[in-house]
Write a protein that holds these residues in place. Structure first.
Motif, mmCIF file in Angstrom:
data_model
loop_
_atom_site.group_PDB
_atom_site.id
_atom_site.type_symbol
_atom_site.label_atom_id
_atom_site.label_comp_id
_atom_site.label_asym_id
_atom_site.label_seq_id
_atom_site.Cartn_x
_atom_site.Cartn_y
_atom_site.Cartn_z
ATOM 1 N N GLN A 78 58.254 53.835 30.248
ATOM 2 C CA GLN A 78 57.898 55.447 30.508
ATOM 3 C C GLN A 78 56.377 55.692 29.567
ATOM 4 O O GLN A 78 55.558 56.505 30.479
ATOM 5 N N ASP A 79 56.057 54.903 28.610
ATOM 6 C CA ASP A 79 54.515 55.184 28.076
ATOM 7 C C ASP A 79 53.546 54.594 28.956
ATOM 8 O O ASP A 79 52.559 55.005 29.188
ATOM 9 N N THR A 80 53.999 53.384 29.834
ATOM 10 C CA THR A 80 53.058 52.877 30.552
ATOM 11 C C THR A 80 52.750 53.720 31.978
ATOM 12 O O THR A 80 51.535 53.857 32.362
ATOM 13 N N ILE A 81 53.832 54.404 32.313
ATOM 14 C CA ILE A 81 53.630 55.336 33.493
ATOM 15 C C ILE A 81 52.900 56.427 32.910
ATOM 16 O O ILE A 81 51.932 56.968 33.844
ATOM 17 N N THR A 82 53.355 56.897 31.724
ATOM 18 C CA THR A 82 52.315 58.335 31.159
ATOM 19 C C THR A 82 50.647 57.638 31.068
ATOM 20 O O THR A 82 50.096 58.381 31.367
ATOM 21 N N LYS A 83 50.593 56.701 30.618
ATOM 22 C CA LYS A 83 49.148 56.021 30.538
ATOM 23 C C LYS A 83 48.482 55.865 31.952
ATOM 24 O O LYS A 83 47.216 56.117 32.207
ATOM 25 N N LEU A 84 49.431 55.254 32.838
ATOM 26 C CA LEU A 84 48.740 55.154 34.105
ATOM 27 C C LEU A 84 48.595 56.516 34.864
ATOM 28 O O LEU A 84 47.234 56.654 35.551
ATOM 29 N N LEU A 85 49.191 57.425 34.439
ATOM 30 C CA LEU A 85 48.992 58.806 35.082
ATOM 31 C C LEU A 85 47.728 59.356 34.431
ATOM 32 O O LEU A 85 46.793 60.115 34.999
ATOM 33 N N GLU A 86 47.681 59.304 33.112
ATOM 34 C CA GLU A 86 46.504 59.580 32.187
ATOM 35 C C GLU A 86 45.202 58.926 32.716
ATOM 36 O O GLU A 86 44.197 59.774 32.951
ATOM 37 N N TYR A 87 45.346 57.746 32.866
ATOM 38 C CA TYR A 87 44.125 56.953 33.551
ATOM 39 C C TYR A 87 43.577 57.536 34.812
ATOM 40 O O TYR A 87 42.713 57.527 35.078
ATOM 41 N N SER A 88 44.613 57.726 35.932
ATOM 42 C CA SER A 88 44.192 58.210 37.285
ATOM 43 C C SER A 88 43.650 59.618 37.318
ATOM 44 O O SER A 88 43.114 59.991 38.090
ATOM 45 N N MET A 89 44.169 60.484 36.205
ATOM 46 C CA MET A 89 43.693 61.926 36.020
ATOM 47 C C MET A 89 42.121 61.977 35.755
ATOM 48 O O MET A 89 41.777 63.155 35.601
ATOM 49 N N ILE A 90 41.576 60.875 34.798
ATOM 50 C CA ILE A 90 40.268 61.128 34.642
ATOM 51 C C ILE A 90 39.311 61.003 35.739
ATOM 52 O O ILE A 90 39.079 60.250 36.381
ATOM 53 N N LYS A 91 38.620 62.177 36.285
ATOM 54 C CA LYS A 91 37.901 62.385 37.362
ATOM 55 C C LYS A 91 36.667 62.297 37.211
ATOM 56 O O LYS A 91 36.037 62.753 35.912
ATOM 57 N N SER A 92 35.762 61.688 38.182
ATOM 58 C CA SER A 92 34.578 61.425 37.831
ATOM 59 C C SER A 92 33.538 62.522 37.920
ATOM 60 O O SER A 92 32.492 62.613 37.472
ATOM 61 N N ASP A 93 34.153 63.637 38.569
ATOM 62 C CA ASP A 93 33.430 64.999 38.507
ATOM 63 C C ASP A 93 33.669 66.091 37.627
ATOM 64 O O ASP A 93 33.396 67.244 37.782
ATOM 65 N N GLU A 94 34.785 65.555 36.701
ATOM 66 C CA GLU A 94 35.055 66.652 35.777
ATOM 67 C C GLU A 94 34.163 66.688 34.534
ATOM 68 O O GLU A 94 33.961 65.628 33.994
ATOM 69 N N LYS A 95 33.513 67.657 34.384
ATOM 70 C CA LYS A 95 32.647 67.898 33.311
ATOM 71 C C LYS A 95 33.067 68.678 32.241
ATOM 72 O O LYS A 95 33.596 68.045 31.196
ATOM 73 N N ASN A 96 33.066 70.095 32.114
ATOM 74 C CA ASN A 96 33.646 70.957 31.258
ATOM 75 C C ASN A 96 33.177 70.491 29.816
ATOM 76 O O ASN A 96 33.905 70.296 28.891
ATOM 77 N N PHE A 97 31.668 69.896 29.711
ATOM 78 C CA PHE A 97 31.391 69.751 28.343
ATOM 79 C C PHE A 97 31.167 70.471 27.523
ATOM 80 O O PHE A 97 30.754 71.791 27.936
ATOM 81 N N GLU A 98 31.254 70.392 26.108
ATOM 82 C CA GLU A 98 30.962 71.588 24.994
ATOM 83 C C GLU A 98 30.572 70.746 23.787
ATOM 84 O O GLU A 98 30.805 69.557 23.594
ATOM 85 N N THR A 99 30.249 71.667 22.897
ATOM 86 C CA THR A 99 29.717 70.982 21.677
ATOM 87 C C THR A 99 31.061 70.651 20.699
ATOM 88 O O THR A 99 31.894 71.400 20.418
ATOM 89 N N ILE A 100 31.127 69.502 20.250
ATOM 90 C CA ILE A 100 32.362 69.027 19.462
ATOM 91 C C ILE A 100 31.714 68.526 18.361
ATOM 92 O O ILE A 100 30.773 67.719 17.960
ATOM 93 N N ASN A 101 32.290 69.097 17.038
ATOM 94 C CA ASN A 101 32.076 68.592 15.721
ATOM 95 C C ASN A 101 32.797 67.449 15.278
ATOM 96 O O ASN A 101 33.818 67.443 15.065
ATOM 97 N N MET A 102 32.117 66.500 15.614
ATOM 98 C CA MET A 102 32.790 65.001 15.379
ATOM 99 C C MET A 102 33.514 64.802 14.052
ATOM 100 O O MET A 102 34.614 64.219 13.762
ATOM 101 N N GLN A 103 32.972 65.154 12.947
ATOM 102 C CA GLN A 103 33.225 65.144 11.596
ATOM 103 C C GLN A 103 34.826 65.704 11.550
ATOM 104 O O GLN A 103 35.732 65.221 11.012
ATOM 105 N N GLU A 104 34.657 67.093 11.946
ATOM 106 C CA GLU A 104 35.868 67.983 12.097
ATOM 107 C C GLU A 104 36.856 67.344 12.760
ATOM 108 O O GLU A 104 38.298 67.365 12.522
ATOM 109 N N PHE A 105 36.498 66.684 13.875
ATOM 110 C CA PHE A 105 37.477 66.106 15.039
ATOM 111 C C PHE A 105 38.168 64.995 14.217
ATOM 112 O O PHE A 105 39.343 64.854 14.128
ATOM 113 N N ILE A 106 37.365 64.156 13.682
ATOM 114 C CA ILE A 106 37.860 62.826 12.949
ATOM 115 C C ILE A 106 38.892 63.268 11.829
ATOM 116 O O ILE A 106 39.980 62.733 11.461
#
Length: 816
Positions: A648-676
């Motif tokens: 089940q985890d492999t299927i979830t990861k495989l779907l996650e892998y296939s869903m990363i689109k090359s034209d998907e941007k939606n970039f924003e500013t991320i505070n990496m310190q708060e994120f970590i």
């Protein structure tokens, strides 16, 4: 008896006259002391005015707000001095009208200085300079100085008049007393003089106490150091401000010799001034010396001194000192700034000169002299600009002169100067008219640029223009030249093949009228942004454009703004090509990707459901038969449960892998310190083990990225570290490096590590290492990490050693 009575009456009359004359003399000391006080306050006012002018000039030249603090102090001190002068004028009403007039003039002068400061704050340096260099201002300043000098002279003359009156009154009294003495007894005369002396002494002492009280108040509240010294220079009295200025207490100051407080290099000059002052009582002597502090340091102090030893009330030399170290420093800075400005003026890459109202050179820089071959002595106040101007270009100068005088400026006027050796100097002239406060023309400020190379370039441009036209007219791409409002000034013949129009049909047409209405607002915004930016990489805009037959096709256009010398856009150069086929392919590809995405979801759901059913059945069977089944059966059931979950985890990861689109941007500013900092809580929500510790030795920088993808990246790296932890407690260290164009982050752990020959293998799909202690991974986590990093235009890699953990590094590009 009659004669005796008559004599007695005459004696009595003389006696009364003598008493009246003597009584009038009793007020004289107060007038004299008050007069000296007025002289001192007038001189201090003059000094403060000078300080205000200097600090105002300093601010106008440099724009430094720090100069305004001493200016404000000077204005406050001026008002205080004028107030004390006004109080003194109550005693001597003769000077009161002059004091009022002087106060009014000084208020006008302060208003002018404030206007200059406000104008300079508005970034108008020239107008601000005019406020303090205009003839009106200079006349006002001179008038104030003359009025102060006149008042001082009046007070000195008044003192002389008082002394003359005293002498005359004394002579009159003596004559009266001689006449009276012939007829009165010695005892009566003695009694009379004792009475007069006693009354005079009382009034004199009273006046003296009042003056001393007023003078004491002035000294104790003055920011200046005021002291009284004897004829040998020894301090008899000093105000409390000496402590803040020089560090000495008042008690320590008594008995000090003022020459010991002056810098050794200036003591001889100070001694000569002191001697001259002793020889000229009543005169004012200004000075500027370095004065030693108690701690041995020095400061510049400006002062004024006068010899009042002969004054019955003071019997001392008065010295007033003021610390002007900051002003001296400011003056040095002004000299340095002036020198730097002069250097910039003379060594500028362009020529500068100024002309007066008659056209004579007033000032020229070295660059202009170098270009023309003249010396400064040959031009300044000797020649007019038209005398070294090319004769064939004189008409250009005269044609533009009238508009120059009306508008006050002229830009990019082309003409030739004649050098001293007879050769021509082609220039571009930019000039501004400078006027005084009345609006009268004073002079020009002119800039000339050597136009010789530009002339050569124009010739080369004309030669290449035809070549360029031949190229553009035979290109498949459509080349346009537009005015800044989008009007077509030129369009290449390829427009016929692309849009169906003849070139002449679209000339003077606005190109925006051809763009699809749904694209129009976006295109206008993108063009505006492109025109605002200078330089940078080529960027293309895509839009739909209408053909002559009414159909729309897709265009890809590169925009290149053409700018003048002032970097203003004057034309827009574009090259466009038909990308309709490309857009159709992209649309087909997008539809295919959407279909693939839907298919992936359906496959994932169809695969997960039987696996979930199998896992639930095996789990229920395991729970029910745990106590009755043998170890082998329980072990096999556990294997089925864990394998189902892993699938089940492999299927979830495989779907996650296939869903990363090359034209998907939606970039924003991320505070990496708060994120970590929030990563452990995020991992817990994904049911990941929490037996680890995350360390960030230094604060992490913000990045521009897709927040959801960065979340997946960090979770997969964390999951990988957890799956490959050693027996020790898992410690993860996250650091970063700034490589100018990108951020490089490192994700290090103290896990089991691996040999570097597997470094590339672990980023491949379904690849896991056999030595992982908790080898429960899907084999897709690091592949997902690689795809996410590459989606952001970066790279990912790893450095590891068996038993010493692994360090993953990935880069995220900075925004351009």
């Amino acid at each position: 008896m009659f004669v005796f009575a008559l004599i007695l009456i005459l004696i009595s009359i003389n006696f009364v006259i003598s008493i009246i004359s003597t009584i009038h003399l009793l007020d004289v000391p107060e007038y004299v002391s008050n007069s000296h006080l007025v002289i001192y306050e007038l001189e201090a006012t003059k000094s403060e005015l000078k300080e205000a002018e200097i600090t105002t000039s300093s601010f106008i030249i440099t724009g430094d707000e720090n100069y305004l603090k001493p200016f404000a102090n000077s204005v406050n001190n001026i008002k205080a001095h004028l107030n004390r002068i006004s109080q003194s004028s109550e005693i001597n009403s003769n000077i009161k009208p002059k004091v009022i007039e002087l106060s009014s003039k000084i208020d006008d002068m302060i208003d002018d200085l404030n206007d200059g400061i406000d104008t300079r704050r508005d970034e108008d340096f020239t107008a601000a300079q005019e406020y303090i260099s205009s003839d009106d201002y200079k006349l006002l300043s001179a008038e104030i100085s003359n009025r102060i000098t006149s008042l001082q002279d009046d007070e000195k003359n008044l003192n002389e008049t008082f002394e003359s009156h005293i002498k005359e009154a004394k002579n009159r009294a003596i004559r009266t007393f001689i006449i009276s003495a012939g007829s009165m007894t010695i005892m009566l005369i003695i009694f009379y003089f004792q009475f007069i002396e006693r009354e005079q002494k009382k009034r004199t002492e009273k006046a003296k106490r009042e003056i001393e009280s007023r003078f004491q108040t002035i000294i104790e509240h003055s920011s200046d150091v005021i002291m009284l010294v004897d004829k040998d220079g020894r301090i008899l009295y000093v105000g409390p401000s000496i402590t803040s200025h020089l560090g000495y207490s008042v008690e320590e100051s008594y008995g000090l010799v003022i020459f010991d407080l002056i810098h050794k290099n200036e003591r001889y000059k100070a001694a000569r001034l002191f001697k001259e002052m002793i020889e000229n009582p009543g005169d004012l002597f200004p000075f500027l010396y370095r004065v030693v502090h108690k701690d041995g340091s020095y400061s510049w102090m400006e002062g004024i001194t006068t010899n009042l030893i002969n004054n019955l009330n003071l019997k001392a030399i008065v010295i007033n000192l003021r610390d002007v170290s900051e002003r001296i420093q400011f003056e040095e800075k002004i000299k340095q700034s002036t020198s730097e400005i002069e250097d910039l003026y003379n060594n500028a890459p362009c020529g500068y000169y100024s002309l007066n109202s008659e056209g004579l050179f007033l000032k020229v820089n070295d660059t202009f002299l170098k270009w023309t071959g003249y010396s400064r002595e040959e031009l300044v106040n000797k020649k007019k600009s038209i005398e070294i101007m090319s004769h064939e270009h004189l008409n250009i100068f005269y044609d533009n002169f009238a508009s120059f005088m009306t508008r006050g400026y002229i830009y990019n006027l082309e003409f030739d100067f004649i050098r001293k050796d007879g050769s021509k100097l082609s220039v571009l002239l930019n000039s501004t008219a400078i006027r005084n406060a009345k609006g009268d023309f004073v002079m020009t400020r002119s800039t000339v640029v050597d136009n010789t190379e530009r002339k050569k370039a124009e010739i080369a441009l004309r030669e290449n223009e035809e070549h360029f036209r031949m190229i553009t007219e035979n290109m498949q791409d459509m080349v346009c030249q537009l005015f800044d409002d989008g009007t077509i000034a030129y369009i290449s013949p390829s427009v016929k093949d692309l849009l169906g129009y003849e070139p002449g049909e679209l000339l003077n047409t606005n190109v925006y009228s051809l763009i699809h209405p749904n694209d129009l607002e976006r295109i206008k915004n993108e063009v505006a942004i492109k025109l605002e930016k200078e330089g940078g990489p080529k960027s293309f805009i895509e839009y739909r454009i209408c053909k002559k037959n009414g159909t729309y096709i897709w265009f890809e256009t590169n925009i290149h703004p053409i700018r003048n010398n002032y970097r203003e856009v004057i034309n827009i150069q574009t090259s466009s090509r038909d990308i309709t086929m490309k857009k159709n392919i992209e649309l087909d590809l997008k539809d295919s990707m959407n279909e693939l995405e839907r298919f992936s979801y359906e496959v994932s759901a169809n695969l997960k459901e039987p696996l979930r059913s199998l896992s639930d059945t095996a789990n229920n069977l395991f729970i029910k038969s745990k106590e009755h089944a043998d170890d082998y059966s329980n072990k096999e059931l556990s294997k089925i449960i864990s394998t189902s979950k892993r699938m089940q985890d492999t299927i979830t990861k495989l779907l996650e892998y296939s869903m990363i689109k090359s034209d998907e941007k939606n970039f924003e500013t991320i505070n990496m310190q708060e994120f970590i900092n929030a990563l452990p809580e995020l991992a817990a929500s994904h049911k990941m083990a929490n037996s680890y510790k995350i360390i960030t030795p230094s604060p992490l920088p913000p990045i521009i990225a897709n927040k959801k993808l960065i979340e997946k990246l960090l979770l997969n790296l964390l999951d990988n570290s957890i799956n490959n932890k050693s027996k020790d407690d898992l410690i993860i260290t996250i650091e970063h490096k700034d490589l100018k164009k990108e951020w490089v982050f490192t994700f290090s752990d103290n896990g089991s590590g691996f040999e570097m020959k597997h470094a590339e293998k672990i980023f491949q799909q379904f690849k896991t290492l056999d030595n992982a202690i908790n080898s429960q991974g899907s084999g897709l986590g690091l592949a997902i990490c690689k795809k996410i990093v590459e989606h952001h235009g970066g790279n990912i890699g790893v450095v590891s050693e068996p038993g010493k953990g692994a360090t993953f590094y990935f880069s995220i590009k900075k925004p351009v």
